[in-house]
Design an enzyme around this catalytic site. Structure first.
Site, PDB file in Angstrom:
ATOM      1  CB  SER B 326      74.308  77.046 -15.703  1.00 50.50           C
ATOM      2  OG  SER B 326      74.544  78.089 -14.780  1.00 50.50           O
ATOM      3  CG  HIS B 371      83.329  84.350 -18.184  1.00 51.30           C
ATOM      4  ND1 HIS B 371      82.246  84.534 -17.336  1.00 51.30           N
ATOM      5  CD2 HIS B 371      83.810  83.120 -17.909  1.00 51.30           C
ATOM      6  CE1 HIS B 371      82.077  83.466 -16.599  1.00 51.30           C
ATOM      7  NE2 HIS B 371      83.016  82.570 -16.924  1.00 51.30           N
ATOM      8  CB  CYS B 384      79.631  83.597 -19.644  1.00 47.46           C
ATOM      9  SG  CYS B 384      79.503  85.385 -19.385  1.00 47.46           S
TER      10      CYS B 384
END
Lengths: 371, 628
Positions: B326, B371, B384
């Site tokens: 991420s 989310h 997310c």
């Protein structure tokens, strides 16, 4: 004639009255001085070497002056005794001599050790000249045989020690007497041929180290680290000297121990390295002048014995010079012959100077001058 | 009759003698001529040849190796220095009974079979009359013992030389590197004149990359020696030119702090100064003791290092290629803005999974139940996955590739350290070339969250972070800061190396991405909020958790990391820069199999940031760097 020359003349006269030949003396002193200088450098500026050599020179010059006082006739009449005694000593050396460097040359007399073979260098020409003194000239066949035997016995005894260099010089001294005594050319040629024919025989009788030397002479590159090392380093020393040399005390080959035997047999290489070609020419000239002076004394001498002896001694002196230089510069095999009056060493120097005493005696005992 | 012939021949005899002596004189002169000819040949014609040989006889060239340059940190702290080290040397030519001597010396200093073996090897390669090392690195005690007994051992000498020492030890090992014996292979590519007399050469780190500056130029002595090889005097001395001292951008205190922050785990930290591109710290844990290599590492120690399962010799910061996870999301968000695919306020809905078109396969978000509706700020802040799956598919892999390349992903950052790896930034062309296959749209999905084919090194992630912090300015990372010439004290500053900047349609996009990263740390729902709680400066960061083992399809969630064997746990990553308003440091942290970026990597980053921005806490300084 002007004053100073008269002065010099009277000095020369004074010397002659004391049986000294001024020309010869000056030449000898010149070479000896040069020799001490070279030795000082070759020994790494070792003063104790110089003192020792100077003492020997003093001894030699004293011997020369003493011998010069002896009338030639005395020498001639005592020749058989001298020769006989000397031969006896040579036999003694072979049976109970002292070993030095693998060769038996010395006789230990407790106080000094000396080499009888050195005395033979004088005894041989004296004996042969005395023998031929009242024999017909040219030499008869019977006399030739007698002389041949006289020549052969000591030469072989010395060669057996083994000391090839000295044996060679003894043989040369004897041979020159015969040559000057009028040995026929065809016999000389015959002897030369016989010597050539005997060479292989001689070869097998040589010690291994002697064979090695000859092989090395033929091809120095054969074993550059071993037997060829001497001669290679010697040539490097000489060659690097050039025309003017590296200068006194500036030679590197001897100082740094690359050159073996730099004080003794190879001292000429040190001289040539530091003094160059010009220095060599001066030294050679001095030697040649000594030889020529000797020959001139011989030519002017008054009887056969004196003539043959003086001639032989002069020519032998040249052999010394030639064999040593020839060895050092690589045109002759390595034979242990010192450079006369320069190499560090005892008996040989004294004997050499004594031989010049004989020449002076012959020159100054001429009837005309003696009166 | 005898008397008669004598009288008769008296004149003839004299004449014969004259003739014979004249002939002899002529022969003498000829022989003298032969001597002169030969002497002229030797002394005039061949003079040059023999002069050379005479000089070769006595002169020997001895190389004097240069002193290696020092390596210092940005504040002048020594990172690599030269310390006197004493070795026991023996001149074999001056020793009568070598075996006996070695036995006797063995009673004074410790001599192992290996020392003796090496001594005999070296002996073969050493010229006569030169000392051969028998024992290296004598202790002071051993030096004293030898000195006291010196008279007993002619030909034995204690030799003082300089040897390389690394004060930071393992903490600096992967950035400073070390020197060690030149190998046969290296020798082939070296200038033999420059390396004559030199034993060691830089092998890794700065020691290797700046070998040329550090080494210097050897001098020489011409020594006159005698026939036995004994040196007598110096004829000529050309001083060596010492190597240059190198001042690095590295901050030794930060380096140690970062090393300690990774204590007990395997991982890497790279910290850059975004304003200059200067490398502030580069750590790979575990490290190793570089001093071990300087004197020739022994076989057992090397084997232990080389076969250690934690791989201490492996430089994770430069060569470790990990899925960035991420951490690439802020950069992906920028790509979306740049290509006009979304605006900061564009919302995407996260139901907890993503489906490509009508395909059955589900790509899961890390948050099982989703989310909900996410704009860009929240997607970065809460990391997310679905938002970025969607975005990636809309961008397509080639646009991602083109955009991300500008952040030095998939290519070398060009730092002046050896053996940097480029990682992988996939594209259609790349896959064709690499596997000979076409690119499947499904493969783009995981690229959106820094997974799949994508890998990068911690070095690259730090550089990417720095580029974001500088809003597009690209500075090549540099370990070297200044070169100091030891002789004239002349200092050459290394200039910043600006590369092609990343320019966006609207510079305000940078602020949007940075806002997202700021929220990661400082927003109540940010993934790394725990490290922001007590920070007295503002941090922009991004967590990353990269999967080591691919999840099975439709598997709800991989088993909890704690339940997995260590080698299967996720890698933990964190990138950050601070302070946000005026970035002074950009950092990338990797903890191998650390579990989660927020849990394992972010706290490490916080310690590093603190160390740099608030000064080094005392407790970190006191902690000894761990040895392998």
């Amino acid at each position: 004639m002007s004053g100073p020359q008269e002065e010099e003349f009277s000095l020369s006269r004074w010397l002659v009255q004391h049986r000294i030949d001024a020309t010869l003396l000056m030449l000898l002193l010149a070479v000896c001085t040069l020799g001490l200088l070279v030795l000082y450098s070759a020994s790494g500026q070792n003063m104790s070497h110089i003192y020792a050599q100077a003492i020997r020179l003093g001894l030699g010059l004293t011997a020369m002056i003493i011998v010069a006082q002896i009338p030639p006739e005395w020498v001639r009449t005592s020749a058989p005794w001298l020769f006989g005694a000397c031969t006896l000593l040579l036999i003694l050396v072979l049976t109970l001599g002292d070993d030095a460097k693998g060769a038996t040359r010395w006789l230990d007399l407790k106080i000094i050790r000396f080499q009888p073979s050195e005395i033979m260098k004088l005894a041989m020409p004296i004996a042969l000249a005395a023998y031929l003194h009242d024999r017909p000239c040219p030499v008869t066949f019977r006399d030739l045989i007698a002389c041949g035997i006289l020549l052969a016995i000591p030469t072989l005894l010395v060669a057996r020690q083994p000391d090839l260099g000295t044996a060679l010089l003894i043989a040369a001294a004897g041979g020159f007497v015969l040559y000057l005594g009028g040995l026929r050319w065809r016999i000389i040629l015959l002897a030369a041929a016989a010597a050539a024919a005997a060479a292989p025989l001689l070869w097998f009788n040589l010690h291994e180290y002697q064979q090695e030397r000859v092989l090395t002479f033929i091809n120095p590159a054969r074993d550059p680290a071993g037997a060829g090392y001497h001669i290679t380093q010697s040539k490097i020393a000489i060659g690097s000297g050039g025309l003017f040399g590296k200068g006194w005390l500036n030679g590197t080959q001897a100082k740094l121990n690359f050159l073996p035997e730099s004080n003794t047999d190879f001292v000429f290489a040190v001289f040539a390295e530091e003094a160059g070609l010009l220095g060599f020419l001066v030294l050679l000239m001095l030697y040649m002048l000594i030889v020529l002076r000797g020959l001139s004394i011989a030519a002017r001498s008054q009887d056969t014995f004196q003539r043959l002896l003086a001639g032989s001694l002069s020519l032998t002196f040249f052999v010394y010079v030639f064999v040593n230089m020839g060895m050092v510069i690589g045109i002759l095999p390595v034979v242990g012959v010192p450079l006369p009056l320069v190499s560090y060493g005892g008996t040989s120097m004294v004997i050499l100077l004594a031989s010049f005493g004989l020449l002076m005696s012959i020159h100054t005992h001429r009837k005309l001058l003696a009166e | 009759m005898r008397g008669q012939s004598r009288i008769k021949n008296s004149f003839a005899e004299r004449r014969l003698f004259t003739v014979r002596s004249l002939i002899a004189a002529v022969v003498l002169l000829l022989l003298a001529g032969a001597l002169i000819a030969r002497m002229t040949w030797l002394q005039v014609v061949q003079n040059e040849y023999y002069s050379t040989r005479s000089d070769d006889n006595r002169m020997r060239v001895q190389i004097v190796p240069p002193v290696r340059g020092l390596i210092l940190d940005r504040n002048g702290v020594l990172l690599a220095e030269n310390l006197p080290s004493y070795s026991l040397e023996v001149v074999p030519e001056q020793v009568e009974d070598l075996d006996q001597l070695i036995k006797q010396l063995g009673e004074l200093v410790s001599l192992e079979a290996r020392d003796i073996e090496r001594f005999h090897e070296r002996r073969k390669r050493t010229p006569r009359f030169q000392g051969v090392p028998l024992r290296l690195r004598l202790s002071n005690d051993e030096v004293a013992k030898i000195e006291v007994n010196r008279h007993r051992f002619p030909g034995v000498d204690v030799h003082a030389a300089l040897s390389r020492h690394y004060p930071l030890g393992a903490a600096g090992s992967h950035v400073i590197g070390y020197v060690s014996s030149i190998t046969e292979n290296e020798l082939k590519s070296l200038d033999p004149r420059r390396y004559q007399g030199t034993q060691n050469i830089g092998k890794v780190g700065v020691e290797k990359s700046h070998e040329d500056l550090l080494h210097g130029t050897p001098g020489y002595k011409i020594i006159e020696s005698n026939a036995t090889g004994r040196p007598l005097r110096e004829l000529e001395y050309e001083r060596p030119v010492p190597g240059r001292n190198l001042h690095l951008n590295v901050d030794a205190k930060l380096q140690i702090a970062a090393y300690n922050a990774l204590h007990g785990v395997e991982g890497a930290v790279v910290a850059l100064n975004p304003k200059t591109g200067g490398l502030l710290a580069l750590v790979s844990q575990p490290g190793f003791e570089p001093d071990l290599f300087v004197h020739g590492i022994d076989h057992a120690s090397f084997k232990a290092l080389n076969e250690n399962p934690l791989r201490p010799l492996y430089n994770r910061a430069l060569q470790g290629q990990y899925p960035p996870g991420s951490t690439v999301k802020p950069m992906m968000a920028l790509a979306g803005l740049e290509y006009g695919i979304n605006t900061p306020s564009t919302a995407r809905y996260c139901p907890g999974f993503f489906r490509l078109g009508n395909a059955r396969r589900r790509y899961r978000c890390w948050k099982r139940h989703g989310h909900g509706s996410m704009n860009m700020l929240h997607a970065i802040m809460q990391s997310c996955d679905v938002y970025f799956y969607d975005l990636a598919v809309e961008l397509g892999v080639d646009r991602i590739h083109d955009f991300a390349s500008q952040f030095s992903l998939g290519q070398l950052t060009g730092i002046d350290l050896p053996r940097e790896k480029p990682g992988v930034l996939p594209s259609k062309a790349w896959k064709k070339e690499r596997f000979g296959q076409i690119w499947y749209p499904g493969e783009t999905v995981s690229v959106g969250i820094g997974q799949g084919y994508m890998t990068s090194t911690p070095m690259q992630l730090a550089q990417m972070t720095s580029i974001i912090a500088r809003r597009g300015e690209v500075l090549r990372p540099q370990a070297l800061r200044k070169i100091e010439d030891v002789i004239d004290q002349n200092i050459t500053e290394i200039e910043m190396r600006q590369e092609k900047p990343v320019t966006l349609r609207d510079p305000v996009f940078w602020q949007r991405a940075i806002d997202g990263m700021h929220a990661v740390v400082h927003h109540a729902r940010g993934t790394a909020r725990r490290i922001g709680l007590d920070a007295d400066y503002e941090i922009a960061g991004k967590t990353g958790t990269s999967q080591v083992i691919a999840l099975a399809q439709d598997e709800h969630r991989a088993p909890k990391n704690e339940d997995l064997p260590k080698h299967a746990r996720d890698h933990a990553l964190f990138i950050a820069f601070a302070p946000v308003e005026d970035p002074q440091i950009a950092v990338a942290v990797l903890v191998e199999h650390g579990g989660s970026g927020s849990g394992a990597a972010a706290p490490v980053a916080r310690k590093v940031l603190d160390a740099y921005l608030r000064g080094i806490p005392v407790e970190i300084v006191e902690e000894e760097p761990e040895k392998p």
